[in-house]
Design a protein around this motif. Sequence first.
Motif, PDB file in Angstrom:
ATOM      1  N   ASP A 209      -5.942   9.915  -5.820  1.00  0.00           N
ATOM      2  CA  ASP A 209      -5.269   8.620  -5.924  1.00  0.00           C
ATOM      3  C   ASP A 209      -5.604   7.721  -4.747  1.00  0.00           C
ATOM      4  O   ASP A 209      -5.473   6.503  -4.836  1.00  0.00           O
ATOM      5  CB  ASP A 209      -3.751   8.815  -5.969  1.00  0.00           C
ATOM      6  CG  ASP A 209      -3.287   9.493  -7.249  1.00  0.00           C
ATOM      7  OD1 ASP A 209      -2.427  10.392  -7.169  1.00  0.00           O
ATOM      8  OD2 ASP A 209      -3.787   9.119  -8.325  1.00  0.00           O
ATOM      9  N   TYR A 210      -6.009   8.290  -3.637  1.00  0.00           N
ATOM     10  CA  TYR A 210      -6.148   7.578  -2.378  1.00  0.00           C
ATOM     11  C   TYR A 210      -7.592   7.179  -2.122  1.00  0.00           C
ATOM     12  O   TYR A 210      -8.508   7.988  -2.289  1.00  0.00           O
ATOM     13  CB  TYR A 210      -5.583   8.425  -1.237  1.00  0.00           C
ATOM     14  CG  TYR A 210      -4.096   8.587  -1.377  1.00  0.00           C
ATOM     15  CD1 TYR A 210      -3.564   9.489  -2.291  1.00  0.00           C
ATOM     16  CD2 TYR A 210      -3.216   7.804  -0.642  1.00  0.00           C
ATOM     17  CE1 TYR A 210      -2.195   9.602  -2.482  1.00  0.00           C
ATOM     18  CE2 TYR A 210      -1.849   7.921  -0.809  1.00  0.00           C
ATOM     19  CZ  TYR A 210      -1.339   8.817  -1.733  1.00  0.00           C
ATOM     20  OH  TYR A 210       0.007   8.918  -1.913  1.00  0.00           O
TER      21      TYR A 210
ATOM     22  N   THR B  36       4.271  11.425   0.863  1.00  0.00           N
ATOM     23  CA  THR B  36       3.832  10.068   0.558  1.00  0.00           C
ATOM     24  C   THR B  36       5.002   9.118   0.726  1.00  0.00           C
ATOM     25  O   THR B  36       6.170   9.526   0.648  1.00  0.00           O
ATOM     26  CB  THR B  36       3.281   9.938  -0.875  1.00  0.00           C
ATOM     27  OG1 THR B  36       4.365  10.069  -1.800  1.00  0.00           O
ATOM     28  CG2 THR B  36       2.227  10.991  -1.165  1.00  0.00           C
TER      29      THR B  36
ATOM     30  N   ASN C  77       5.985   4.849  -0.318  1.00  0.00           N
ATOM     31  CA  ASN C  77       5.537   3.566  -0.847  1.00  0.00           C
ATOM     32  C   ASN C  77       6.056   2.426   0.035  1.00  0.00           C
ATOM     33  O   ASN C  77       6.727   2.648   1.037  1.00  0.00           O
ATOM     34  CB  ASN C  77       5.930   3.417  -2.317  1.00  0.00           C
ATOM     35  CG  ASN C  77       7.429   3.279  -2.529  1.00  0.00           C
ATOM     36  OD1 ASN C  77       8.195   3.103  -1.581  1.00  0.00           O
ATOM     37  ND2 ASN C  77       7.856   3.347  -3.783  1.00  0.00           N
TER      38      ASN C  77
ATOM     39  N   CYS D 173       4.480   6.852  -4.999  1.00  0.00           N
ATOM     40  CA  CYS D 173       3.045   6.960  -4.752  1.00  0.00           C
ATOM     41  C   CYS D 173       2.458   8.164  -5.477  1.00  0.00           C
ATOM     42  O   CYS D 173       3.157   9.137  -5.765  1.00  0.00           O
ATOM     43  CB  CYS D 173       2.774   7.104  -3.256  1.00  0.00           C
ATOM     44  SG  CYS D 173       3.244   5.667  -2.291  1.00  0.00           S
TER      45      CYS D 173
ATOM     46  N   SER E  31      -1.143  -0.221  -4.079  1.00  0.00           N
ATOM     47  CA  SER E  31      -0.297   0.047  -5.233  1.00  0.00           C
ATOM     48  C   SER E  31       0.363  -1.218  -5.766  1.00  0.00           C
ATOM     49  O   SER E  31       0.990  -1.193  -6.821  1.00  0.00           O
ATOM     50  CB  SER E  31       0.796   1.049  -4.847  1.00  0.00           C
ATOM     51  OG  SER E  31       1.629   0.482  -3.848  1.00  0.00           O
TER      52      SER E  31
ATOM     53  N   TYR F 196       0.819  -1.193   0.000  1.00  0.00           N
ATOM     54  CA  TYR F 196       0.000   0.000   0.000  1.00  0.00           C
ATOM     55  C   TYR F 196       0.864   1.259   0.000  1.00  0.00           C
ATOM     56  O   TYR F 196       1.875   1.333   0.674  1.00  0.00           O
ATOM     57  CB  TYR F 196      -0.908   0.032   1.226  1.00  0.00           C
ATOM     58  CG  TYR F 196      -2.198  -0.723   1.012  1.00  0.00           C
ATOM     59  CD1 TYR F 196      -2.211  -2.114   1.058  1.00  0.00           C
ATOM     60  CD2 TYR F 196      -3.382  -0.053   0.738  1.00  0.00           C
ATOM     61  CE1 TYR F 196      -3.391  -2.807   0.841  1.00  0.00           C
ATOM     62  CE2 TYR F 196      -4.558  -0.741   0.530  1.00  0.00           C
ATOM     63  CZ  TYR F 196      -4.561  -2.119   0.579  1.00  0.00           C
ATOM     64  OH  TYR F 196      -5.718  -2.803   0.366  1.00  0.00           O
ATOM     65  N   CYS F 197       0.401   2.242  -0.737  1.00  0.00           N
ATOM     66  CA  CYS F 197       0.953   3.581  -0.656  1.00  0.00           C
ATOM     67  C   CYS F 197       0.269   4.305   0.490  1.00  0.00           C
ATOM     68  O   CYS F 197      -0.952   4.187   0.668  1.00  0.00           O
ATOM     69  CB  CYS F 197       0.703   4.354  -1.952  1.00  0.00           C
ATOM     70  SG  CYS F 197       2.055   4.254  -3.132  1.00  0.00           S
TER      71      CYS F 197
END
Length: 127
Positions: free
Chosen positions: A113-114, A50, A52, A107, A100, A32-33
């Motif tokens: 994106d989230y 962020t 990764n 990320c 991700s 997960y990011c």
Amino acid sequence: QVQLVESGGGSVQAGGSLRLSCAVSGYTYSGYCMGWFRQAPGKEREGVATINSRDSAQYGNSVKGRFTISRDDAKNMVALQMNSLKPEDTGMYYCAAYFSGGGPRLCGAWSYDYKSWGQGTQVTVSS
């Protein structure tokens, strides 16, 4: 179901430090990011940092050199160390996540994106 719970916000004078934490539950953490975003009253939500699953981090221009994001996969936690705080850092800080796949790609930097979000923790910096 993914759950994110932030803590560590508060009030501090300019130049001070705070450490935010985000407890993650409900899914396998790896792959997960994770990101921190903030929103000040009357302003759009902006990306702060962020990270990764390979610990590659990126930062918003306004916080580079002052904030550090980190993750502890064993504890399912993400932290944001904030130093040299400024009044313009004031806002609600949110932890966010999306799957991700765990690859080396950085990320996403945008809130869209989230897919999962915490409830937020307030940070207030006085001059």
